[in-house]
Design an enzyme around this catalytic site. Structure first.
Site, short mmCIF file in Angstrom:
data_model
loop_
_atom_site.label_atom_id
_atom_site.label_comp_id
_atom_site.label_asym_id
_atom_site.label_seq_id
_atom_site.Cartn_x
_atom_site.Cartn_y
_atom_site.Cartn_z
N ASP A 235 11.28 0.71 13.81
CA ASP A 235 11.49 1.94 12.90
C ASP A 235 11.51 2.98 13.89
O ASP A 235 10.68 4.14 13.83
CB ASP A 235 10.07 2.20 12.19
CG ASP A 235 10.29 3.13 10.77
OD1 ASP A 235 11.34 3.37 10.51
OD2 ASP A 235 9.10 3.62 10.44
N ASP B 185 6.59 3.00 0.40
CA ASP B 185 7.53 3.44 1.37
C ASP B 185 6.84 3.76 2.78
O ASP B 185 7.24 3.84 3.87
CB ASP B 185 8.49 4.18 0.95
CG ASP B 185 9.89 3.54 0.26
OD1 ASP B 185 9.75 2.46 0.19
OD2 ASP B 185 10.33 4.38 -0.63
N ASP C 287 17.54 -1.31 9.15
CA ASP C 287 17.54 -0.18 9.67
C ASP C 287 17.80 -0.04 11.46
O ASP C 287 18.13 0.78 11.85
CB ASP C 287 16.09 0.78 9.76
CG ASP C 287 16.32 1.41 8.37
OD1 ASP C 287 17.07 1.19 7.46
OD2 ASP C 287 15.61 2.19 8.25
#
EC number: 3.2.1.91
Length: 455
Positions: A185, A410, A231
């Site tokens: 992330d 989230d 991601d």
């Protein structure tokens, strides 16, 4: 990543209604106040200090393999697979890996809905209980977002093996997300992971992949579909101006290469996460994205099990929409159908004949309540979308899937939290919200109320 699904502990739990927890329900962990014993046939198994789960009492994860001659044969994986102690690692997957299978219902997500969501639907919301029950039965991916969760993969694959042996027709396939990169992330804060590059993270990640591979080899008679690292690669296309992403670039590429080569097994189909239309679908990003993904595919030796790319994971974009919403800011590639059809030829030109899957778990309501296309955290005005299906109407798209379990947060809106990300405090983010991956009842209710098609 913008969230970490299937969190280690459930937030905002109500007091336990039952004296015993259901199969696959939570039964312990730091801060847990619910039931600590399990129904008959299940035992409370501690996975880590935060989480214990009711698992089948007879389940074993022994690496001793037995030989079977009644392996599953489908149109997407020609030839049967024999489970032996020596497996030839030459992937043979071809065609749509979803064809000829039904998908496994995520027991953890189902237990969240049954033990938390439905009991919380009181008063005027009680009418949503039948819809919630139906949502719990929709197959969704299991997230292996910490190494401590990897053993649950063996538990679930053992369950699938048992159901298939009992005559499941069509046979059942498992769905998992591989999600534990070091310095994970890198362009956000909500889902920072457990491994750090500066503290042996690359080797820890390889150990994590080795554990997954061992289980996949043990259950070589079970068909498994994997989404690889949401991601991560997309961040390398657009966010190298972020210091953490620039520092992580070589590690991300090395670890992704290790994952797709080690998991290139006959019973596996993999999809690399490829962001979404609002991220990589811009004209300036399409070719760089194609270059990166084609390079990863080529550098890994063109693995046969690497089927293609996953899009819209945990996001909200429509599959196909007639009028682009205002927040798409004039980009004509404003839905996932246009995105994959723009990206696929660029990949094919570089030798990667990619096919796709698209997450429709939260894209049922269009337009959403987003004020900006980049707003990703617990967005208001969203609903459950199309159910998993191979009836996509596009030869590039293998299936609609639910990668993100709808109802898991989230990210937290608590500004004092270590993993607080400003996006989770925006006016178009539903608040108050718990930590990423933990249960968010108000969000689940929103998804039910806006579901399209409805339940």
């Amino acid at each position: 990543m913008h969230y970490s699904a299937s969190g280690l502990a459930l937030a905002f739990l109500l007091p336990a209604i039952q004296a015993q927890q259901t199969l696959y329900g939570q039964c312990g962990g730091s801060g847990w106040t619910g039931a600590t014993s399990c129904v008959a046939g299940a035992a409370c198994s501690t996975l880590n200090q935060w989480y214990a789960q009711c698992l089948p009492a007879a389940t074993t994860t022994s690496t001793t393999l037995t030989t079977t001659t009644s392996s599953v044969t489908t149109t997407s994986n020609p030839g049967s697979t024999t489970t032996t102690s020596s497996v030839t690692v030459t992937a043979t997957a071809s065609g749509n890996p979803f064809s000829g299978y039904q998908l496994y219902v995520n027991p953890y997500y189902s237990s969240e809905v049954q033990s938390i969501a439905i009991p919380s639907l009181t008063g005027t919301l009680s009418s949503l209980a039948p819809a919630a029950t139906a949502a719990a039965k929709v197959p969704s991916f299991v997230w292996l977002d910490v190494a401590a969760k990897v053993p649950t993969m063996a538990t679930y694959l053992a369950d699938i093996r048992s159901q298939n042996a009992a005559g499941a027709n069509p046979p059942i396939a498992g769905q998992f997300v591989v999600y534990d990169l070091p310095d994970r992330d890198c362009a956000a804060l909500a889902s920072n992971g457990e491994f750090a590059i500066s503290d042996g993270g690359v080797q820890h990640y390889k150990d994590y992949i080795d554990s997954i591979r061992e289980i996949l080899v043990e259950y070589s008679d079970v068909h498994v579909i994997l989404v690889i690292e949401p991601d991560s690669l997309a961040n390398l296309v657009t966010n190298l101006n972020v210091a953490k992403c620039a520092n992580a670039q070589s590690a991300y590429l090395e670890c992704t290469n290790y994952a797709v080569t080690q998991l290139n097994l006959p019973n596996v189909a993999m999809y690399l996460d490829a962001g979404h239309a609002g991220w990589l679908g811009w004209p300036a990003n399409l070719q760089p994205a194609a270059n990166l993904y084609a390079g990863v595919y080529s550098d890994a030796g063109s693995p046969a099990a690497l089927r293609g790319l996953a899009t819209n994971v945990a996001n909200y974009n429509a599959w196909a929409i007639d009028t682009c919403p205002s927040y798409t800011q004039g980009n004509s590639v404003c839905d996932e159908k246009d995105y994959i059809n723009a990206l696929a030829p660029l990949l094919r030109a570089q030798g990667f004949d990619a096919h796709f899957i698209t997450d429709t778990g939260r894209n049922g309501k269009q337009p959403t309540g987003q004020q900006a296309w980049g707003d990703w955290c617990n967005v208001i005005g969203t609903g459950f979308g199309a159910r998993p299906s191979t009836n996509t109407g596009d030869s590039l798209l293998d299936a609609f899937v639910w990668v993100k379990p709808g109802g898991e947060s989230d990210g937290t809106s608590d500004t004092s939290a270590a993993r607080y990300d400003a996006h989770c405090g925006y006016s178009d983010a539903l608040q108050p919200a718990p930590e990423a991956g933990t249960w968010f009842q108000a969000y689940f209710v929103q998804l039910l109320q806006n579901a399209n098609p409805s339940f």
